[in-house]
Scaffold this active site. Structure first.
Site, PDB file in Angstrom:
ATOM      1  N   THR A   1      -8.252  10.164   3.714  1.00 46.11           N
ATOM      2  CA  THR A   1      -6.754   9.959   4.433  1.00 46.11           C
ATOM      3  C   THR A   1      -6.006  11.028   4.709  1.00 46.11           C
ATOM      4  O   THR A   1      -6.271  12.211   4.242  1.00 46.11           O
ATOM      5  CB  THR A   1      -5.981   8.968   3.403  1.00 46.11           C
ATOM      6  OG1 THR A   1      -5.866   9.735   2.175  1.00 46.11           O
ATOM      7  CG2 THR A   1      -6.863   7.831   2.978  1.00 46.11           C
TER       8      THR A   1
ATOM      9  N   ASN B   1       0.841  -1.241   0.110  1.00 47.68           N
ATOM     10  CA  ASN B   1      -0.113  -0.121   0.130  1.00 47.68           C
ATOM     11  C   ASN B   1       0.708   1.254  -0.045  1.00 47.68           C
ATOM     12  O   ASN B   1       0.467   2.644  -0.318  1.00 47.68           O
ATOM     13  CB  ASN B   1      -1.012  -0.129   1.204  1.00 47.68           C
ATOM     14  CG  ASN B   1      -1.621   1.326   1.553  1.00 47.68           C
ATOM     15  OD1 ASN B   1      -2.402   1.665   0.780  1.00 47.68           O
ATOM     16  ND2 ASN B   1      -1.173   2.168   2.692  1.00 47.68           N
TER      17      ASN B   1
ATOM     18  N   TYR C   1       2.767  10.751 -10.844  1.00 48.99           N
ATOM     19  CA  TYR C   1       1.862   9.863  -9.979  1.00 48.99           C
ATOM     20  C   TYR C   1       1.041   8.959 -10.872  1.00 48.99           C
ATOM     21  O   TYR C   1       1.180   7.877 -10.428  1.00 48.99           O
ATOM     22  CB  TYR C   1       0.947  10.834  -9.359  1.00 48.99           C
ATOM     23  CG  TYR C   1       0.009   9.914  -8.310  1.00 48.99           C
ATOM     24  CD1 TYR C   1       0.545   9.562  -7.053  1.00 48.99           C
ATOM     25  CD2 TYR C   1      -1.232   9.755  -8.748  1.00 48.99           C
ATOM     26  CE1 TYR C   1      -0.435   8.563  -6.177  1.00 48.99           C
ATOM     27  CE2 TYR C   1      -2.153   9.138  -7.846  1.00 48.99           C
ATOM     28  CZ  TYR C   1      -1.721   8.681  -6.715  1.00 48.99           C
ATOM     29  OH  TYR C   1      -2.503   7.830  -5.845  1.00 48.99           O
TER      30      TYR C   1
ATOM     31  N   ILE D   1      -9.997   9.162  -1.267  1.00 47.15           N
ATOM     32  CA  ILE D   1     -10.460   8.597   0.259  1.00 47.15           C
ATOM     33  C   ILE D   1     -10.067   9.629   1.376  1.00 47.15           C
ATOM     34  O   ILE D   1      -9.099  10.435   1.296  1.00 47.15           O
ATOM     35  CB  ILE D   1      -9.626   7.454   0.319  1.00 47.15           C
ATOM     36  CG1 ILE D   1      -9.597   6.600  -0.933  1.00 47.15           C
ATOM     37  CG2 ILE D   1      -9.989   6.232   1.611  1.00 47.15           C
ATOM     38  CD1 ILE D   1     -10.983   6.032  -1.378  1.00 47.15           C
TER      39      ILE D   1
ATOM     40  N   LYS E   1       1.281   4.817 -11.147  1.00 52.94           N
ATOM     41  CA  LYS E   1       0.099   4.068 -10.887  1.00 52.94           C
ATOM     42  C   LYS E   1      -0.458   3.133 -11.857  1.00 52.94           C
ATOM     43  O   LYS E   1      -0.898   2.134 -11.767  1.00 52.94           O
ATOM     44  CB  LYS E   1      -1.062   4.958 -10.112  1.00 52.94           C
ATOM     45  CG  LYS E   1      -0.837   5.620  -8.846  1.00 52.94           C
ATOM     46  CD  LYS E   1      -0.439   4.431  -7.798  1.00 52.94           C
ATOM     47  CE  LYS E   1      -0.322   5.110  -6.601  1.00 52.94           C
ATOM     48  NZ  LYS E   1      -0.068   3.991  -5.308  1.00 52.94           N
TER      49      LYS E   1
END
Length: 251
Positions: free
Chosen positions: A190, A88, A155, A188, A159
């Site tokens: 986070t 993760n 990024y 999310i 991914k």
């Protein structure tokens, strides 16, 4: 709830967010869990131990091969085996025009988000191969592994790469009973997304408008998909990138 009694799981990036939620759910399902972080998740692991679960914390920079090897070695030394892994650990990058992206920033993102996944899988798979047992690995991609967004070149490239690693390695190990899949979280709740909301409020608000469900997801909602992918209920799911994004990538 899935019964994972007697199983052992590694979760990287386990100090906060989705990683911590996944570690907690693995523990609640009965698995022994190694919580791994660049900043060692001692408190988070101890919280699980205090609740009667089996957990340890390991400090590891997933971009460094010797540390990743030691991470798996320590897990097996303490718990005796490995069955599941949720890779993760990852970082975001500030919005930058591709022409202005520095080599240092590109390398920083790739080192953690892509090299880190590869190294983690490398040593997890070596252990599973050595044991000659079945198992499951889930890698964390992103909605950024499915679509592109302007200003996020490094990024999104990293991914997308995670999905390539996942698919190719899944084909290598399917016949051995080792299933490899990925989750592709959307936006999310986070700490990382919180920082993005603070520093890039306008851009994040525009992204939010594109979520059909109209809300952010809880880390636990992604973690539950990770647990499902590691469970026997997902025994025929191999090499997939499962979007958990409130419908964002359906557009």
């Amino acid at each position: 709830m899935t019964n994972m009694e007697g199983k052992v799981a590694i979760v990287t990036g386990a100090r906060t967010g989705i990683g911590l939620a996944a570690a907690q759910q693995f523990a609640e399902a009965g698995a022994s869990v190694a919580l791994v972080g660049r900043h060692e998740p001692k408190k988070e692991a101890q919280d699980l131990v205090d609740k009667g679960y089996q957990a340890i914390s390991i400090q590891c920079d997933v971009s460094k091969e010797d540390e990743v090897s030691a991470m798996v070695e320590k897990t097996v030394e303490v718990f005796g085996r490995l069955d599941f892994a949720y890779n993760n650990a990852g970082i975001q990058s500030p919005i930058t025009d591709t022409a202005d992206l520095t080599e240092e920033e590109y390398d920083r993102v790739m080192d953690i988000n892509l090299r880190g996944i590869w190294l983690s899988m490398k040593y997890e798979l070596r252990q599973l191969r050595k044991q000659e047992t079945e198992g499951a690995i889930v890698n964390c991609s992103s909605l950024g592994g499915i679509v592109g967004i302007a200003g996020r070149t490094a990024y999104h490239a990293s991914k997308h790469g995670v999905l390539g690693l996942t698919k190719s390695s899944a084909l290598e190990y399917a016949e051995k009973g080792i299933r490899i899949n990925a989750v592709c979280p959307g936006i999310i709740e986070t700490p990382m997304v919180g920082r993005m909301m603070d520093s890039e409020n306008d851009a994040m608000n525009e992204l939010m408008k594109e979520i059909p469900s109209g809300r952010l997801a809880k880390p636990e909602e992604v973690a539950s998909v990770v647990l499902f992918l590691c469970s026997d209920a997902a025994s025929y799911i191999i090499g997939q990138g499962i979007a958990v994004d409130g419908g964002y990538t359906v557009h």
